[in-house]
Design a protein around this motif. Sequence first.
Motif, short mmCIF file in Angstrom:
data_model
loop_
_atom_site.label_atom_id
_atom_site.label_comp_id
_atom_site.label_asym_id
_atom_site.label_seq_id
_atom_site.Cartn_x
_atom_site.Cartn_y
_atom_site.Cartn_z
N SER A 165 -70.31 16.77 -11.26
CA SER A 165 -70.19 17.14 -12.68
C SER A 165 -69.18 16.26 -13.40
N MET A 186 -70.67 12.74 -13.82
CA MET A 186 -71.69 12.74 -14.88
C MET A 186 -71.05 12.84 -16.27
N LEU A 187 -70.00 13.62 -16.39
CA LEU A 187 -69.29 13.70 -17.67
C LEU A 187 -68.67 12.36 -18.02
N ILE A 213 -69.74 9.42 -17.07
CA ILE A 213 -70.85 8.52 -17.42
C ILE A 213 -71.30 8.79 -18.86
N LEU A 214 -71.40 10.05 -19.25
CA LEU A 214 -71.82 10.37 -20.61
C LEU A 214 -70.79 9.91 -21.64
N VAL A 215 -69.52 10.04 -21.34
CA VAL A 215 -68.47 9.58 -22.26
C VAL A 215 -68.54 8.06 -22.43
N ALA A 236 -71.15 6.13 -21.93
CA ALA A 236 -72.38 5.81 -22.66
C ALA A 236 -72.21 6.08 -24.16
N GLY A 237 -71.53 7.17 -24.50
CA GLY A 237 -71.28 7.46 -25.92
C GLY A 237 -70.39 6.42 -26.57
#
Length: 64
Positions: free
Chosen positions: A5, A8-9, A11-13, A15-16
């Motif tokens: 988790s 993944m968080l 990676i999302l940050v 990517a943003g």
Amino acid sequence: MLTISLVMLFILVVAGLVMTFVAYPHRGQQVPQAPWLGDAMSRLADRAPVLDPESDDVPAGHRR
């Protein structure tokens, strides 16, 4: 499960941040709600090493 988790968080940050950079500072615009973020991204982009497309470092046999 917690490790997955958190990764993944992260990676999302990232990517943003990349999407924000491409959408605003890369085109010379300010980020609407966070101008400090656009300024920081621009400073980091100016410091990043880039390759000169007209560089003479490429051997003659490898040019296209």
